[in-house]
Design a protein around this motif. Structure first.
Motif, PDB file in Angstrom:
ATOM      1  N   HIS A 179       0.852  -1.180   0.000  1.00 59.18           N
ATOM      2  CA  HIS A 179       0.000   0.000   0.000  1.00 59.18           C
ATOM      3  C   HIS A 179       0.896   1.240   0.000  1.00 59.18           C
ATOM      4  O   HIS A 179       1.738   1.397   0.893  1.00 59.18           O
ATOM      5  CB  HIS A 179      -0.880   0.042   1.249  1.00 59.18           C
ATOM      6  CG  HIS A 179      -1.738  -1.169   1.422  1.00 59.18           C
ATOM      7  ND1 HIS A 179      -2.984  -1.293   0.858  1.00 59.18           N
ATOM      8  CD2 HIS A 179      -1.519  -2.328   2.100  1.00 59.18           C
ATOM      9  CE1 HIS A 179      -3.514  -2.456   1.193  1.00 59.18           C
ATOM     10  NE2 HIS A 179      -2.646  -3.104   1.941  1.00 59.18           N
ATOM     11  N   VAL A 180       0.695   2.118  -0.962  1.00 62.40           N
ATOM     12  CA  VAL A 180       1.427   3.384  -0.996  1.00 62.40           C
ATOM     13  C   VAL A 180       0.432   4.505  -0.748  1.00 62.40           C
ATOM     14  O   VAL A 180      -0.637   4.551  -1.362  1.00 62.40           O
ATOM     15  CB  VAL A 180       2.141   3.586  -2.340  1.00 62.40           C
ATOM     16  CG1 VAL A 180       2.756   4.984  -2.425  1.00 62.40           C
ATOM     17  CG2 VAL A 180       3.229   2.533  -2.519  1.00 62.40           C
ATOM     18  N   ILE A 181       0.786   5.392   0.162  1.00 57.89           N
ATOM     19  CA  ILE A 181      -0.070   6.528   0.512  1.00 57.89           C
ATOM     20  C   ILE A 181       0.668   7.796   0.137  1.00 57.89           C
ATOM     21  O   ILE A 181       1.726   8.104   0.691  1.00 57.89           O
ATOM     22  CB  ILE A 181      -0.420   6.517   2.014  1.00 57.89           C
ATOM     23  CG1 ILE A 181      -1.173   5.233   2.354  1.00 57.89           C
ATOM     24  CG2 ILE A 181      -1.242   7.743   2.381  1.00 57.89           C
ATOM     25  CD1 ILE A 181      -1.395   5.020   3.824  1.00 57.89           C
ATOM     26  N   LEU A 182       0.127   8.505  -0.821  1.00 56.19           N
ATOM     27  CA  LEU A 182       0.738   9.735  -1.314  1.00 56.19           C
ATOM     28  C   LEU A 182       0.127  10.904  -0.564  1.00 56.19           C
ATOM     29  O   LEU A 182      -0.998  11.312  -0.819  1.00 56.19           O
ATOM     30  CB  LEU A 182       0.495   9.848  -2.817  1.00 56.19           C
ATOM     31  CG  LEU A 182       1.251  10.939  -3.581  1.00 56.19           C
ATOM     32  CD1 LEU A 182       2.751  10.853  -3.343  1.00 56.19           C
ATOM     33  CD2 LEU A 182       0.927  10.848  -5.066  1.00 56.19           C
ATOM     34  N   GLY A 183       0.875  11.413   0.415  1.00 54.96           N
ATOM     35  CA  GLY A 183       0.371  12.466   1.290  1.00 54.96           C
ATOM     36  C   GLY A 183       0.397  12.018   2.728  1.00 54.96           C
ATOM     37  O   GLY A 183      -0.062  10.915   3.044  1.00 54.96           O
ATOM     38  N   ASN A 184       0.947  12.847   3.620  1.00 57.05           N
ATOM     39  CA  ASN A 184       1.055  12.443   5.025  1.00 57.05           C
ATOM     40  C   ASN A 184       0.397  13.449   5.972  1.00 57.05           C
ATOM     41  O   ASN A 184       0.839  13.651   7.098  1.00 57.05           O
ATOM     42  CB  ASN A 184       2.518  12.227   5.418  1.00 57.05           C
ATOM     43  CG  ASN A 184       3.348  13.505   5.380  1.00 57.05           C
ATOM     44  OD1 ASN A 184       2.914  14.530   4.844  1.00 57.05           O
ATOM     45  ND2 ASN A 184       4.542  13.456   5.937  1.00 57.05           N
ATOM     46  N   GLY A 185      -0.699  14.061   5.488  1.00 52.50           N
ATOM     47  CA  GLY A 185      -1.521  14.882   6.370  1.00 52.50           C
ATOM     48  C   GLY A 185      -2.484  13.990   7.143  1.00 52.50           C
ATOM     49  O   GLY A 185      -2.298  12.767   7.202  1.00 52.50           O
ATOM     50  N   PRO A 186      -3.526  14.571   7.737  1.00 55.97           N
ATOM     51  CA  PRO A 186      -4.464  13.770   8.537  1.00 55.97           C
ATOM     52  C   PRO A 186      -5.059  12.585   7.787  1.00 55.97           C
ATOM     53  O   PRO A 186      -5.146  11.478   8.337  1.00 55.97           O
ATOM     54  CB  PRO A 186      -5.548  14.793   8.915  1.00 55.97           C
ATOM     55  CG  PRO A 186      -4.824  16.096   8.953  1.00 55.97           C
ATOM     56  CD  PRO A 186      -3.820  16.011   7.842  1.00 55.97           C
TER      57      PRO A 186
ATOM     58  N   ILE B 107       4.230   8.843   1.789  1.00 57.95           N
ATOM     59  CA  ILE B 107       5.099   9.843   1.163  1.00 57.95           C
ATOM     60  C   ILE B 107       4.619  11.239   1.526  1.00 57.95           C
ATOM     61  O   ILE B 107       3.455  11.591   1.296  1.00 57.95           O
ATOM     62  CB  ILE B 107       5.100   9.680  -0.368  1.00 57.95           C
ATOM     63  CG1 ILE B 107       5.510   8.247  -0.744  1.00 57.95           C
ATOM     64  CG2 ILE B 107       6.040  10.690  -1.015  1.00 57.95           C
ATOM     65  CD1 ILE B 107       5.273   7.917  -2.207  1.00 57.95           C
ATOM     66  N   GLY B 108       5.508  12.049   2.093  1.00 61.28           N
ATOM     67  CA  GLY B 108       5.191  13.429   2.452  1.00 61.28           C
ATOM     68  C   GLY B 108       6.032  14.404   1.655  1.00 61.28           C
ATOM     69  O   GLY B 108       7.211  14.150   1.382  1.00 61.28           O
ATOM     70  N   SER B 109       5.452  15.538   1.280  1.00 61.15           N
ATOM     71  CA  SER B 109       6.156  16.502   0.426  1.00 61.15           C
ATOM     72  C   SER B 109       7.022  17.488   1.202  1.00 61.15           C
ATOM     73  O   SER B 109       7.856  18.177   0.603  1.00 61.15           O
ATOM     74  CB  SER B 109       5.146  17.278  -0.426  1.00 61.15           C
ATOM     75  OG  SER B 109       4.278  18.031   0.397  1.00 61.15           O
ATOM     76  N   GLU B 110       6.841  17.570   2.518  1.00 62.55           N
ATOM     77  CA  GLU B 110       7.644  18.497   3.330  1.00 62.55           C
ATOM     78  C   GLU B 110       8.608  17.710   4.212  1.00 62.55           C
ATOM     79  O   GLU B 110       8.286  16.621   4.685  1.00 62.55           O
ATOM     80  CB  GLU B 110       6.737  19.370   4.199  1.00 62.55           C
ATOM     81  CG  GLU B 110       5.834  20.293   3.398  1.00 62.55           C
ATOM     82  CD  GLU B 110       5.004  21.200   4.296  1.00 62.55           C
ATOM     83  OE1 GLU B 110       5.605  21.926   5.115  1.00 62.55           O
ATOM     84  OE2 GLU B 110       3.771  21.162   4.187  1.00 62.55           O
ATOM     85  N   ASP B 111       9.762  18.285   4.422  1.00 70.09           N
ATOM     86  CA  ASP B 111      10.810  17.599   5.193  1.00 70.09           C
ATOM     87  C   ASP B 111      10.610  17.827   6.691  1.00 70.09           C
ATOM     88  O   ASP B 111      11.505  18.289   7.396  1.00 70.09           O
ATOM     89  CB  ASP B 111      12.190  18.087   4.762  1.00 70.09           C
ATOM     90  CG  ASP B 111      13.308  17.179   5.277  1.00 70.09           C
ATOM     91  OD1 ASP B 111      12.992  16.056   5.714  1.00 70.09           O
ATOM     92  OD2 ASP B 111      14.469  17.596   5.249  1.00 70.09           O
ATOM     93  N   VAL B 112       9.400  17.543   7.167  1.00 61.71           N
ATOM     94  CA  VAL B 112       9.055  17.610   8.586  1.00 61.71           C
ATOM     95  C   VAL B 112       8.146  16.434   8.895  1.00 61.71           C
ATOM     96  O   VAL B 112       7.549  15.856   7.981  1.00 61.71           O
ATOM     97  CB  VAL B 112       8.343  18.937   8.951  1.00 61.71           C
ATOM     98  CG1 VAL B 112       9.284  20.117   8.856  1.00 61.71           C
ATOM     99  CG2 VAL B 112       7.125  19.168   8.063  1.00 61.71           C
ATOM    100  N   PRO B 113       8.023  16.038  10.163  1.00 59.97           N
ATOM    101  CA  PRO B 113       7.103  14.946  10.492  1.00 59.97           C
ATOM    102  C   PRO B 113       5.672  15.294  10.099  1.00 59.97           C
ATOM    103  O   PRO B 113       5.319  16.475   9.951  1.00 59.97           O
ATOM    104  CB  PRO B 113       7.238  14.820  12.015  1.00 59.97           C
ATOM    105  CG  PRO B 113       8.581  15.384  12.329  1.00 59.97           C
ATOM    106  CD  PRO B 113       8.772  16.496  11.338  1.00 59.97           C
ATOM    107  N   PRO B 114       4.805  14.303   9.894  1.00 59.98           N
ATOM    108  CA  PRO B 114       3.406  14.575   9.564  1.00 59.98           C
ATOM    109  C   PRO B 114       2.772  15.543  10.566  1.00 59.98           C
ATOM    110  O   PRO B 114       2.880  15.328  11.791  1.00 59.98           O
ATOM    111  CB  PRO B 114       2.754  13.186   9.639  1.00 59.98           C
ATOM    112  CG  PRO B 114       3.865  12.246   9.317  1.00 59.98           C
ATOM    113  CD  PRO B 114       5.085  12.847   9.935  1.00 59.98           C
ATOM    114  N   TYR B 115       2.133  16.600  10.059  1.00 67.19           N
ATOM    115  CA  TYR B 115       1.568  17.619  10.942  1.00 67.19           C
ATOM    116  C   TYR B 115       0.223  18.093  10.414  1.00 67.19           C
ATOM    117  O   TYR B 115      -0.165  17.797   9.290  1.00 67.19           O
ATOM    118  CB  TYR B 115       2.530  18.796  11.101  1.00 67.19           C
ATOM    119  CG  TYR B 115       2.665  19.679   9.878  1.00 67.19           C
ATOM    120  CD1 TYR B 115       1.877  20.823   9.728  1.00 67.19           C
ATOM    121  CD2 TYR B 115       3.584  19.380   8.872  1.00 67.19           C
ATOM    122  CE1 TYR B 115       2.001  21.641   8.612  1.00 67.19           C
ATOM    123  CE2 TYR B 115       3.712  20.188   7.752  1.00 67.19           C
ATOM    124  CZ  TYR B 115       2.927  21.315   7.624  1.00 67.19           C
ATOM    125  OH  TYR B 115       3.042  22.120   6.517  1.00 67.19           O
TER     126      TYR B 115
END
Length: 418
Positions: free
Chosen positions: A3-10, A31-39
């Motif tokens: 399973h691939v999840i594109l986006g690491n928001g809520p 996969i998250g586009s910003e170099d910070v933990p999911p927020y």
């Protein structure tokens, strides 16, 4: 199963956690586009207020949370998705295969076509990088102009006001929060905000932004020019779908999804601000960009991706806003429907407002300002599509009796179905 999840928001985080719970042995890549933990982007105003630090915006506080769940995290922005090959490419050259894909890339800010919009000192308030820049520039006494007084704009407005800036808001609509509030309610919010020391220009556009020796000059359509230190662009957002143009995935405003959050490709799903589902009230397509909707869509998508049976009943429009201490809310078809009736109570001096919208004897929408009384009841009546019978006429005479109507008509309908 991968399973691939594109986006690491809520939406992405909730989906990843539910997939892991339902499929302990499957591979999960987020996969998250910003170099910070999911927020949470909705926490950025609290960061600007100084109530929390950056870590307070993180969706999960344990730094090893995703590692413990064996959810692999990758940093990168999507460049393209190939449904037939079941792979996606990132801008840094990585290519990632998948068996099931969830697209949860959210929204991106809309940049109005204004000369000078790209000048230094002009910022959106959407990413952590934006928040860091604004914290440096929005100091007590700083002159700040904000473009946009919609839902997101009003949240940012409160954060800026808390920093002690000299704030001016420019809104092209005839009232504040025009996509959430009636004319009376939006005007009431404007009056409240102005009483708190914020200048508000409605029916006004920013026509150009130029530099000066000491800051920025903003030219308005009402003939005024304002010199400021910082411009915030909060003129709205749109689904982040540009990288999907050649994918073949069906897109209108957002990615079209069915009741299981499935796209036009059976192994690809979408959830959150990027998804265009069915409106609960109208049955028409809608991008309902609110966090509760994102969470529900993520839950449904995760269950479907792991072989479960779960369907959406449709996205109910729900807006609840705190603007400098004034609570406002709207539900369902708050602007009414053709052939419908409405009733409203207005107390401009006390900043109290209640409007109910009916179609036949069913409550289909509501707008409230200055009160949280019976908000849950209003939502329940609308979402339950409860036939009010004689209670409709009672409410047309006194809309504050919604609790009585809910207890009587709602219980009667429940008993009838049982």
């Amino acid at each position: 199963m991968k399973h691939v999840i594109l986006g690491n928001g809520p939406a992405g985080v909730i989906a990843a956690e539910i997939i892991r719970k339902r499929a302990p042995g499957d591979q999960i890549v987020m996969i998250g586009s910003e170099d910070v933990p999911p927020y949470s982007r909705m926490a950025i105003p609290y960061l600007l207020m100084g109530i929390i630090e950056e870590s307070g915006t993180y969706l999960r506080k344990d730094p090893e949370h995703f590692q413990k769940l064996k959810i692999e995290q990758i940093h990168g922005k999507a460049r393209s998705v190939d449904p037939k090959a079941k792979k996606l490419d990132l801008e840094d050259g990585q290519s990632i295969s998948f068996d099931k894909l969830l697209i949860a890339t959210g929204s991106i800010p809309v940049q109005p076509p204004i000369p000078g919009i790209d000048l230094p000192g002009v910022h959106s308030c959407w990413t952590m990088e934006d928040a860091r820049a604004i914290r440096k520039l929005a100091k007590p006494g700083s002159r700040v102009l904000q473009m946009g007084a919609g839902f997101i704009g009003c949240i940012i407005l409160e954060a800026l006001a808390s920093r002690g800036v000299d704030l001016t808001v420019v809104e092209m609509g005839d009232r504040m929060v025009p996509r959430m509030m009636t004319t009376v309610a939006g005007g009431m919010i404007k009056k409240w905000v102005e009483a708190k020391g914020v200048q508000v220009h409605t029916n006004t556009k920013v026509e150009a932004i130029t530099t000066t020796n000491s800051g920025l000059m903003v030219m308005l359509s009402n003939g005024k020019s304002l010199e400021v230190d910082l411009v915030i662009s909060a003129t709205g957002v749109r689904p982040n779908v540009a990288y999907l143009k050649s994918s073949g995935i069906e897109i209108q405003t957002g990615i079209l999804v069915n009741e299981m959050m499935q796209t036009s490709h059976q192994d690809i799903y979408a959830a959150g601000d990027v998804a265009e589902g069915i409106d609960f009230s109208t049955g028409e397509r809608i991008v309902n960009a609110i966090q509760p909707n994102a969470a529900e869509q993520a839950r449904i998508a995760a269950i479907a991706m792991t072989g479960g049976d779960c369907e959406s009943l449709g996205a109910l429009q729900i807006n609840v806003l705190d603007t400098l201490g004034l609570i406002s809310s709207s539900f369902g078809l708050w602007s009414g429907a053709k052939g419908g009736d409405h009733v409203e109570l207005v107390d401009l001096q006390q900043y109290k407002y209640l409007r109910l919208e009916f179609l036949g004897d069913v409550l289909i929408g509501a707008t409230c300002v200055g009160t949280t009384d019976h908000i849950g009841v209003l939502r329940g009546l609308i979402q339950g599509k409860i036939a009010l019978g004689g209670w409709k006429e009672t409410l047309m005479g006194d809309p504050t009796k919604v609790m009585d109507a809910y207890l009587d008509a709602g219980q009667a309908q429940s008993s009838w179905f049982n």
